[in-house]
Design an enzyme around this catalytic site. Structure first.
Site, PDB file in Angstrom:
ATOM      1  N   ASP A  63      46.713 -70.467 -50.878  1.00  0.00           N
ATOM      2  CA  ASP A  63      47.395 -72.184 -49.872  1.00  0.00           C
ATOM      3  C   ASP A  63      48.903 -71.445 -49.375  1.00  0.00           C
ATOM      4  O   ASP A  63      49.263 -70.688 -49.319  1.00  0.00           O
ATOM      5  CB  ASP A  63      47.063 -72.913 -50.811  1.00  0.00           C
ATOM      6  CG  ASP A  63      47.100 -73.764 -48.987  1.00  0.00           C
ATOM      7  OD1 ASP A  63      46.016 -74.975 -49.579  1.00  0.00           O
ATOM      8  OD2 ASP A  63      48.189 -74.287 -48.553  1.00  0.00           O
ATOM      9  N   ASN A  70      38.721 -82.519 -49.774  1.00  0.00           N
ATOM     10  CA  ASN A  70      39.359 -82.843 -49.274  1.00  0.00           C
ATOM     11  C   ASN A  70      37.874 -83.036 -47.938  1.00  0.00           C
ATOM     12  O   ASN A  70      37.905 -81.846 -47.301  1.00  0.00           O
ATOM     13  CB  ASN A  70      41.167 -82.804 -48.434  1.00  0.00           C
ATOM     14  CG  ASN A  70      42.275 -82.497 -49.849  1.00  0.00           C
ATOM     15  OD1 ASN A  70      42.261 -83.392 -50.836  1.00  0.00           O
ATOM     16  ND2 ASN A  70      43.153 -81.693 -49.299  1.00  0.00           N
ATOM     17  N   GLN A  87      41.606 -84.101 -45.039  1.00  0.00           N
ATOM     18  CA  GLN A  87      40.510 -82.489 -44.423  1.00  0.00           C
ATOM     19  C   GLN A  87      41.686 -81.545 -43.175  1.00  0.00           C
ATOM     20  O   GLN A  87      41.470 -83.072 -42.286  1.00  0.00           O
ATOM     21  CB  GLN A  87      39.788 -82.775 -44.090  1.00  0.00           C
ATOM     22  CG  GLN A  87      39.148 -81.038 -44.204  1.00  0.00           C
ATOM     23  CD  GLN A  87      37.909 -81.712 -43.949  1.00  0.00           C
ATOM     24  OE1 GLN A  87      37.042 -82.198 -44.054  1.00  0.00           O
ATOM     25  NE2 GLN A  87      36.723 -80.403 -43.987  1.00  0.00           N
ATOM     26  N   HIS A 132      35.914 -75.934 -48.070  1.00  0.00           N
ATOM     27  CA  HIS A 132      37.485 -75.040 -49.071  1.00  0.00           C
ATOM     28  C   HIS A 132      37.171 -76.436 -50.076  1.00  0.00           C
ATOM     29  O   HIS A 132      37.526 -77.031 -49.646  1.00  0.00           O
ATOM     30  CB  HIS A 132      38.166 -74.800 -48.473  1.00  0.00           C
ATOM     31  CG  HIS A 132      39.389 -75.897 -47.897  1.00  0.00           C
ATOM     32  ND1 HIS A 132      38.245 -76.496 -46.200  1.00  0.00           N
ATOM     33  CD2 HIS A 132      40.446 -75.865 -47.897  1.00  0.00           C
ATOM     34  CE1 HIS A 132      39.265 -76.844 -45.899  1.00  0.00           C
ATOM     35  NE2 HIS A 132      41.311 -77.146 -47.038  1.00  0.00           N
ATOM     36  N   HIS A 159      39.883 -76.363 -53.015  1.00  0.00           N
ATOM     37  CA  HIS A 159      40.892 -76.488 -53.344  1.00  0.00           C
ATOM     38  C   HIS A 159      41.796 -76.099 -55.074  1.00  0.00           C
ATOM     39  O   HIS A 159      40.918 -77.017 -56.133  1.00  0.00           O
ATOM     40  CB  HIS A 159      41.946 -77.562 -53.135  1.00  0.00           C
ATOM     41  CG  HIS A 159      42.434 -78.100 -51.773  1.00  0.00           C
ATOM     42  ND1 HIS A 159      43.575 -77.434 -51.240  1.00  0.00           N
ATOM     43  CD2 HIS A 159      41.791 -78.263 -50.892  1.00  0.00           C
ATOM     44  CE1 HIS A 159      43.631 -77.675 -49.908  1.00  0.00           C
ATOM     45  NE2 HIS A 159      42.834 -77.937 -49.891  1.00  0.00           N
TER      46      HIS A 159
HETATM   47  P1  5GP Z   1      42.594 -79.221 -46.060  1.00  0.00           P
HETATM   48  O1  5GP Z   1      43.909 -80.006 -45.786  1.00  0.00           O
HETATM   49  O2  5GP Z   1      42.164 -78.985 -45.049  1.00  0.00           O
HETATM   50  O3  5GP Z   1      42.172 -79.626 -47.759  1.00  0.00           O
HETATM   51  O4  5GP Z   1      42.786 -77.826 -46.611  1.00  0.00           O
HETATM   52  C1  5GP Z   1      43.493 -76.684 -45.734  1.00  0.00           C
HETATM   53  C2  5GP Z   1      44.590 -75.651 -46.492  1.00  0.00           C
HETATM   54  O5  5GP Z   1      44.623 -75.166 -45.790  1.00  0.00           O
HETATM   55  C3  5GP Z   1      45.954 -76.655 -46.620  1.00  0.00           C
HETATM   56  O6  5GP Z   1      46.391 -76.851 -47.865  1.00  0.00           O
HETATM   57  C4  5GP Z   1      47.082 -75.559 -45.871  1.00  0.00           C
HETATM   58  O7  5GP Z   1      48.194 -75.532 -45.984  1.00  0.00           O
HETATM   59  C5  5GP Z   1      46.057 -74.198 -45.695  1.00  0.00           C
HETATM   60  N1  5GP Z   1      45.993 -73.313 -44.876  1.00  0.00           N
HETATM   61  C6  5GP Z   1      45.984 -73.840 -43.670  1.00  0.00           C
HETATM   62  N2  5GP Z   1      46.501 -72.222 -42.706  1.00  0.00           N
HETATM   63  C7  5GP Z   1      45.734 -71.530 -43.498  1.00  0.00           C
HETATM   64  C8  5GP Z   1      45.935 -69.841 -42.953  1.00  0.00           C
HETATM   65  O8  5GP Z   1      46.434 -69.978 -41.938  1.00  0.00           O
HETATM   66  N3  5GP Z   1      46.085 -69.439 -44.394  1.00  0.00           N
HETATM   67  C9  5GP Z   1      45.955 -69.681 -45.579  1.00  0.00           C
HETATM   68  N4  5GP Z   1      46.061 -68.839 -46.772  1.00  0.00           N
HETATM   69  N5  5GP Z   1      46.206 -70.828 -45.906  1.00  0.00           N
HETATM   70  C10 5GP Z   1      46.166 -71.989 -45.206  1.00  0.00           C
END
Ligand code: 5GP
Ligand code: ZN
Length: 111
Positions: A30, A86, A93, A99, A101
Site C-alpha cells: 500500500d 472496505n 473504500q 482488494h 487489505h
Molecule cells: P480502499 O480505501 O479503497 O480500501 O484502499 C485503497 C488503498 O490503496 C489505500 O490504502 C491507498 O493508500 C492505496 N493506494 C492508492 N493508490 C495506490 C497506488 O497507486 N498504488 C498502491 N500500491 N496503493 C495505492
C-alpha cells in the site's frame, strides 16, 4: 477499465512494486501504509467491490484468502494480522477495484 488505478497497475500501464503475481492476483505494498506491513491482495479481474461479487466468484474469493494466508506467512506476520475489505464510500473504500487489505507487523503494545 482504463481509468482504474489497479487495472493500470495490473496491465503494467502504471508503475508499482509488484511483490507477487499469478494468473489471478497481484500483491502490492500500500502506498500509504497504516500498519508496519500493509499489503493489498488484488484480483486481476475488475470487480468493483464486495457488493459486486457473484456466485461465479466463489473460488476467486476463496483463493484470495488462501493467498492472504500465504502472504502473511511469507512476510512473517502470521502470528497476528488483520484482513479488511472496505466497501463503499461509507465503508472507507476509495478505489473501486476489489482488494483485500493485509495489515500486520505491530508490536504487542501497538495493536
Ligand atoms: P480502499 O480505501 O479503497 O480500501 O484502499 C485503497 C488503498 O490503496 C489505500 O490504502 C491507498 O493508500 C492505496 N493506494 C492508492 N493508490 C495506490 C497506488 O497507486 N498504488 C498502491 N500500491 N496503493 C495505492
Ligand atoms: Zn480495475
Amino acid at each position: 477499465m482504463s481509468d482504474c488505478i489497479f487495472c493500470n497497475i495490473i496491465n503494467k500501464n502504471s508503475p508499482a512494486d509488484i511483490l507477487h503475481e499469478d494468473d489471478d492476483f497481484i500483491v502490492v505494498k500500500d502506498i500509504k501504509p497504516t500498519a508496519p506491513v500493509h499489503l493489498l491482495i488484488i484480483p486481476k479481474e475488475h470487480i468493483d467491490s464486495i457488493n459486486h461479487i457473484e456466485k461465479k466468484h466463489r473460488e476467486l474469493i476463496g483463493d484470495m484468502f488462501l493467498l492472504a494466508k500465504k502472504t502473511a506467512h511469507d512476510y512473517e506476520i502470521s502470528e497476528g494480522y488483520k484482513l479488511a475489505f472496505n466497501t463503499g464510500r461509507k465503508g472507507g473504500q476509495l478505489i473501486d477495484h476489489l482488494h483485500l487489505h493485509l495489515m500486520g507487523g505491530w508490536n504487542e503494545e501497538q495493536k
